[in-house]
Design a protein around this motif. Structure first.
Motif, mmCIF file in Angstrom:
data_model
loop_
_atom_site.group_PDB
_atom_site.id
_atom_site.type_symbol
_atom_site.label_atom_id
_atom_site.label_comp_id
_atom_site.label_asym_id
_atom_site.label_seq_id
_atom_site.Cartn_x
_atom_site.Cartn_y
_atom_site.Cartn_z
ATOM 1 N N UNK A 262 -23.594 55.086 35.667
ATOM 2 C CA UNK A 262 -23.584 53.645 35.438
ATOM 3 C C UNK A 262 -22.201 53.183 35.032
ATOM 4 N N UNK A 263 -21.565 53.938 34.171
ATOM 5 C CA UNK A 263 -20.187 53.652 33.748
ATOM 6 C C UNK A 263 -19.387 54.937 33.913
ATOM 7 N N UNK A 264 -18.251 54.833 34.575
ATOM 8 C CA UNK A 264 -17.396 56.000 34.794
ATOM 9 C C UNK A 264 -16.048 55.737 34.153
ATOM 10 N N UNK A 265 -15.615 56.651 33.330
ATOM 11 C CA UNK A 265 -14.269 56.563 32.761
ATOM 12 C C UNK A 265 -13.339 57.266 33.746
ATOM 13 N N UNK A 266 -12.720 56.484 34.615
ATOM 14 C CA UNK A 266 -11.898 57.038 35.685
ATOM 15 C C UNK A 266 -10.697 57.806 35.142
ATOM 16 N N UNK A 267 -10.243 57.477 33.936
ATOM 17 C CA UNK A 267 -9.088 58.172 33.369
ATOM 18 C C UNK A 267 -9.434 59.569 32.878
ATOM 19 N N UNK A 268 -10.629 59.749 32.368
ATOM 20 C CA UNK A 268 -10.992 61.054 31.811
ATOM 21 C C UNK A 268 -11.949 61.841 32.689
ATOM 22 N N UNK A 269 -12.542 61.199 33.667
ATOM 23 C CA UNK A 269 -13.478 61.884 34.564
ATOM 24 C C UNK A 269 -12.662 62.578 35.650
#
Length: 197
Positions: free
Chosen positions: A131-138
């Protein structure tokens, strides 16, 4: 008589020379044929590899089904447990309906559904993990994809190919499709470089 001996010797020498030339030509032809056979085998193997890559790249796999009955839009997905889950949405299918996917580690996951009046972040989440993706840490997050259009009554299948291209097509009400369990695999294929040799 001596002249005849010379003629026979010369004739024998010519026969031996002709045999040698014929033998050389036969050997050369055999070598050429063997070389051509090897080149043909290598070309056939390269073609088979290319055909396999092509088939994997273009093979379509159904990942989501959209069903429109009257003004109701239902999203159908197959869960990781093998069950088919139908999720009724609040969206009007006469508007543009977006189905949002995320590609993680080369796999396609259905993420959320929304219409053109709804911000993506407010969309109906289908796969709760994304639902929410942390593109910086994923670290394994590759990119997102969305497919959308206005939908008419009936069934619609969303497909993905082996290279990640998505398709959306109307299917017959009695059509049998088999949704894959998530996630569908996506690979990157390299362009073919033609040799100048």
């Amino acid at each position: 008589m001596a002249c005849m001996k010379h003629v026979f010797r010369l004739l024998a020498l010519l026969i031996v020379a002709a045999g040698g030339v014929a033998g050389y030509q036969a050997y050369h032809q055999h070598s050429t044929v063997a070389g051509l056979r090897d080149a043909l085998d290598a070309s056939r193997a390269a073609f088979d590899d290319l055909a396999t890559d092509y088939n994997q790249a273009v093979r379509q796999t159904a990942v989501t089904e959209l069903i429109v009955v009257d003004d109701t839009l239902t999203v159908v997905v197959k869960t990781a447990f093998g069950d088919v889950e139908a999720i009724t949405t609040p969206y009007d299918p006469r508007r543009e309906i977006y189905v949002d996917y995320v590609v993680l580690d080369g796999r396609v996951w259905v993420r959320r559904v929304f219409d053109d009046l709804t911000a993506p972040g407010d969309g109906l989440v289908i796969e709760s993990r994304y639902g929410a993706i942390d593109w910086d840490t994923h670290a394994d997050a590759d990119y997102g994809k969305a497919i959308y259009r206005k939908l008419t009554q009936g069934r619609w299948a969303i497909t993905v190919t082996g290279n990640g291209a998505m398709g959306l097509e109307k299917i017959a009400d009695d059509a049998e499709i088999e949704l894959v369990e998530p996630p569908a695999v996506v690979q990157r294929y390299h362009a073919i470089e033609r040799s100048s040799e």
